[in-house]
Design a protein around this motif. Structure first.
Motif, PDB file in Angstrom:
ATOM      1  N   GLU A  78     -24.549 -45.732 -25.515  1.00 17.36           N
ATOM      2  CA  GLU A  78     -24.903 -44.460 -24.865  1.00 17.36           C
ATOM      3  C   GLU A  78     -25.763 -43.597 -25.787  1.00 17.36           C
ATOM      4  OE1 GLU A  78     -24.403 -43.640 -21.654  1.00 17.36           O
ATOM      5  OE2 GLU A  78     -23.488 -45.606 -21.364  1.00 17.36           O
ATOM      6  N   HIS A  79     -25.485 -43.642 -27.088  1.00 17.28           N
ATOM      7  CA  HIS A  79     -26.254 -42.864 -28.069  1.00 17.28           C
ATOM      8  C   HIS A  79     -27.659 -43.418 -28.250  1.00 17.28           C
ATOM      9  CE1 HIS A  79     -27.640 -42.460 -32.297  1.00 17.28           C
ATOM     10  NE2 HIS A  79     -27.295 -41.205 -32.150  1.00 17.28           N
ATOM     11  N   THR A 121     -19.191 -41.841 -13.827  1.00 22.67           N
ATOM     12  CA  THR A 121     -18.921 -42.401 -15.143  1.00 22.67           C
ATOM     13  C   THR A 121     -19.358 -41.484 -16.276  1.00 22.67           C
ATOM     14  OG1 THR A 121     -19.218 -44.347 -16.557  1.00 22.67           O
ATOM     15  CG2 THR A 121     -21.139 -43.633 -15.300  1.00 22.67           C
ATOM     16  N   LYS A 122     -18.726 -41.725 -17.434  1.00 23.86           N
ATOM     17  CA  LYS A 122     -19.169 -41.119 -18.688  1.00 23.86           C
ATOM     18  C   LYS A 122     -20.261 -42.000 -19.291  1.00 23.86           C
ATOM     19  CE  LYS A 122     -15.853 -41.063 -22.183  1.00 23.86           C
ATOM     20  NZ  LYS A 122     -14.585 -40.558 -22.747  1.00 23.86           N
ATOM     21  N   TYR A 123     -20.321 -43.268 -18.844  1.00 21.75           N
ATOM     22  CA  TYR A 123     -21.207 -44.275 -19.454  1.00 21.75           C
ATOM     23  C   TYR A 123     -22.420 -44.516 -18.561  1.00 21.75           C
ATOM     24  CZ  TYR A 123     -16.950 -44.641 -22.052  1.00 21.75           C
ATOM     25  OH  TYR A 123     -15.852 -44.317 -22.809  1.00 21.75           O
ATOM     26  N   THR A 124     -23.277 -43.516 -18.447  1.00 22.88           N
ATOM     27  CA  THR A 124     -24.383 -43.600 -17.491  1.00 22.88           C
ATOM     28  C   THR A 124     -25.433 -44.644 -17.892  1.00 22.88           C
ATOM     29  OG1 THR A 124     -25.328 -41.665 -18.587  1.00 22.88           O
ATOM     30  CG2 THR A 124     -24.136 -41.268 -16.549  1.00 22.88           C
ATOM     31  N   SER A 125     -25.690 -44.825 -19.187  1.00 20.02           N
ATOM     32  CA  SER A 125     -26.689 -45.840 -19.596  1.00 20.02           C
ATOM     33  C   SER A 125     -26.207 -47.240 -19.259  1.00 20.02           C
ATOM     34  CB  SER A 125     -26.965 -45.777 -21.099  1.00 20.02           C
ATOM     35  OG  SER A 125     -27.624 -44.608 -21.427  1.00 20.02           O
ATOM     36  N   ILE A 126     -24.956 -47.514 -19.646  1.00 20.87           N
ATOM     37  CA  ILE A 126     -24.384 -48.840 -19.385  1.00 20.87           C
ATOM     38  C   ILE A 126     -24.365 -49.100 -17.878  1.00 20.87           C
ATOM     39  CG2 ILE A 126     -22.260 -50.223 -19.507  1.00 20.87           C
ATOM     40  CD1 ILE A 126     -21.671 -48.797 -22.220  1.00 20.87           C
ATOM     41  N   ARG A 128     -26.182 -47.651 -15.440  1.00 18.49           N
ATOM     42  CA  ARG A 128     -27.524 -47.744 -14.884  1.00 18.49           C
ATOM     43  C   ARG A 128     -28.124 -49.138 -15.132  1.00 18.49           C
ATOM     44  NH1 ARG A 128     -29.554 -43.098 -13.235  1.00 18.49           N
ATOM     45  NH2 ARG A 128     -28.486 -41.743 -14.710  1.00 18.49           N
ATOM     46  N   ASP A 129     -28.018 -49.631 -16.378  1.00 19.88           N
ATOM     47  CA  ASP A 129     -28.555 -50.954 -16.713  1.00 19.88           C
ATOM     48  C   ASP A 129     -27.860 -52.046 -15.904  1.00 19.88           C
ATOM     49  OD1 ASP A 129     -30.200 -49.744 -18.498  1.00 19.88           O
ATOM     50  OD2 ASP A 129     -29.179 -50.467 -20.310  1.00 19.88           O
ATOM     51  N   PHE A 130     -26.538 -51.929 -15.793  1.00 24.82           N
ATOM     52  CA  PHE A 130     -25.781 -52.965 -15.099  1.00 24.82           C
ATOM     53  C   PHE A 130     -26.165 -53.044 -13.622  1.00 24.82           C
ATOM     54  CE2 PHE A 130     -21.989 -54.165 -12.614  1.00 24.82           C
ATOM     55  CZ  PHE A 130     -21.815 -55.457 -13.080  1.00 24.82           C
ATOM     56  N   PHE A 131     -26.178 -51.901 -12.947  1.00 24.85           N
ATOM     57  CA  PHE A 131     -26.460 -51.934 -11.504  1.00 24.85           C
ATOM     58  C   PHE A 131     -27.931 -52.213 -11.222  1.00 24.85           C
ATOM     59  CE2 PHE A 131     -22.350 -49.653 -11.317  1.00 24.85           C
ATOM     60  CZ  PHE A 131     -21.702 -50.515 -10.444  1.00 24.85           C
ATOM     61  N   HIS A 137     -28.640 -50.103  -5.720  1.00 19.04           N
ATOM     62  CA  HIS A 137     -29.040 -48.696  -5.851  1.00 19.04           C
ATOM     63  C   HIS A 137     -27.815 -47.830  -6.041  1.00 19.04           C
ATOM     64  CE1 HIS A 137     -33.190 -49.428  -4.895  1.00 19.04           C
ATOM     65  NE2 HIS A 137     -32.803 -50.211  -3.904  1.00 19.04           N
ATOM     66  N   VAL A 138     -27.857 -46.969  -7.040  1.00 17.87           N
ATOM     67  CA  VAL A 138     -26.693 -46.106  -7.277  1.00 17.87           C
ATOM     68  C   VAL A 138     -27.082 -44.633  -7.319  1.00 17.87           C
ATOM     69  CG1 VAL A 138     -25.380 -47.871  -8.538  1.00 17.87           C
ATOM     70  CG2 VAL A 138     -26.829 -46.298  -9.803  1.00 17.87           C
ATOM     71  N   ASP A 139     -26.134 -43.809  -6.882  1.00 22.27           N
ATOM     72  CA  ASP A 139     -26.196 -42.371  -7.140  1.00 22.27           C
ATOM     73  C   ASP A 139     -25.213 -42.141  -8.288  1.00 22.27           C
ATOM     74  OD1 ASP A 139     -28.005 -41.628  -5.096  1.00 22.27           O
ATOM     75  OD2 ASP A 139     -26.388 -41.869  -3.628  1.00 22.27           O
ATOM     76  N   MET A 140     -25.754 -41.746  -9.443  1.00 24.70           N
ATOM     77  CA  MET A 140     -24.922 -41.631 -10.641  1.00 24.70           C
ATOM     78  C   MET A 140     -24.365 -40.220 -10.752  1.00 24.70           C
ATOM     79  SD  MET A 140     -24.206 -43.891 -12.949  1.00 24.70           S
ATOM     80  CE  MET A 140     -25.621 -44.969 -13.052  1.00 24.70           C
ATOM     81  N   ILE A 141     -23.058 -40.140 -10.958  1.00 27.81           N
ATOM     82  CA  ILE A 141     -22.405 -38.839 -11.160  1.00 27.81           C
ATOM     83  C   ILE A 141     -21.819 -38.838 -12.563  1.00 27.81           C
ATOM     84  CG2 ILE A 141     -20.586 -37.269 -10.370  1.00 27.81           C
ATOM     85  CD1 ILE A 141     -20.854 -38.693  -7.599  1.00 27.81           C
ATOM     86  N   LYS A 142     -22.354 -37.977 -13.421  1.00 27.70           N
ATOM     87  CA  LYS A 142     -21.898 -37.936 -14.815  1.00 27.70           C
ATOM     88  C   LYS A 142     -20.582 -37.169 -14.916  1.00 27.70           C
ATOM     89  CE  LYS A 142     -22.163 -37.661 -19.418  1.00 27.70           C
ATOM     90  NZ  LYS A 142     -22.412 -38.668 -20.437  1.00 27.70           N
TER      91      LYS A 142
END
Ligand code: PRP
Length: 215
Positions: A78-79, A121-126, A128-131, A137-142
């Motif tokens: 994530e960093h 998720t708290k893990y938005t990078s992980i 996003r890459d996975f899906f 297609h995802v709607d990401m909620i941090k």
């Protein structure tokens, strides 16, 4: 003598780093669960431990707030890992990052129908890459914690979170539908410190390496 500062997070990472520190002859002199102090002395006057949030360990080490630290692979991804030398997989605090949904939710249907999936998720990078690799297609909620609540309240269809025993998912009527990656904690070192404080840092890195279970 220059001071060596080690960044750790409370809980599993701290607890499982204690034996590695022992291999380097280092004992932390206060219990982080009892003390409110954020800087803990050790038996070595030139080594101290700073307590930071797990997600902040890479940042502290990147900018030299700490010379080295122990960070989960999740936090490192994530960093982004900029400015960090990563000499060792410590094989501690092992868990996995998984996708979980409410029991009864048709996850396979949702991802194959091409509809958008709401993921908290708290893990938005992980996530996003996975899906995106799956073509979903995802709607990401941090979120910053208690991800398990999201599918139960209708905030999201799925969560991406750390799973260890699976007890937290089970207690909240959630099921693990996909495992994204295995996680363990890594030793990270500030690249400038590695040059300026080479001898004391190398001593700690070597001692940790000798104490890591092989294979
Ligand atoms: C993690 C994760 C889950 C739990 C999973 O939280 O977010 O809530 O552990 O563990 P289990 O599968 O053994 O039940 P953690 O305790 O690391 O704290 P956090 O909520 O601050 O992330």
């Amino acid at each position: 003598m220059s001071m060596i500062t080690l960044a750790l997070s409370k809980g599993r990472i701290f607890d499982e780093t204690v034996p590695l520190l022992a291999a380097a002859g280092i004992t932390v002199l206060e219990d982080p669960e009892k003390s409110r102090k954020l800087i803990l002395p050790t038996n070595q006057s030139d080594v101290r431990v700073v307590l930071v949030r797990a997600t902040d360990v890479p940042t502290y080490v990147q900018y030299g707030g700490a010379d080295l630290g122990v960070a989960g692979k999740d936090s490192l991804i994530e960093h982004g890992g900029q400015g960090l030398f990563r000499p060792l997989d410590l094989q501690i605090a092992k868990c996995r990052v998984s996708v979980a949904v409410r029991a009864g939710f048709d996850y396979q249907g949702a991802v194959t129908q091409g509809s958008r999936l709401k993921v908290a998720t708290k893990y938005t990078s992980i996530a996003r890459d996975f899906f995106s690799a799956k073509g979903v297609h995802v709607d990401m909620i941090k979120l910053y914690g208690s991800m398990e609540l999201a599918p139960l309240t209708g905030l999201a269809d799925a969560i991406v979170d750390l799973v260890s025993t699976g007890n937290t998912l089970k207690a909240n009527n959630l099921v693990e539908v996909e495992q994204i990656m295995d996680i363990s904690s890594h030793l990270v070192v500030n690249q400038a410190a590695l040059k300026l404080k080479q001898a004391p840092l190398k001593r700690i890195i070597d001692a940790f390496a000798s104490a890591v279970p092989q294979g």
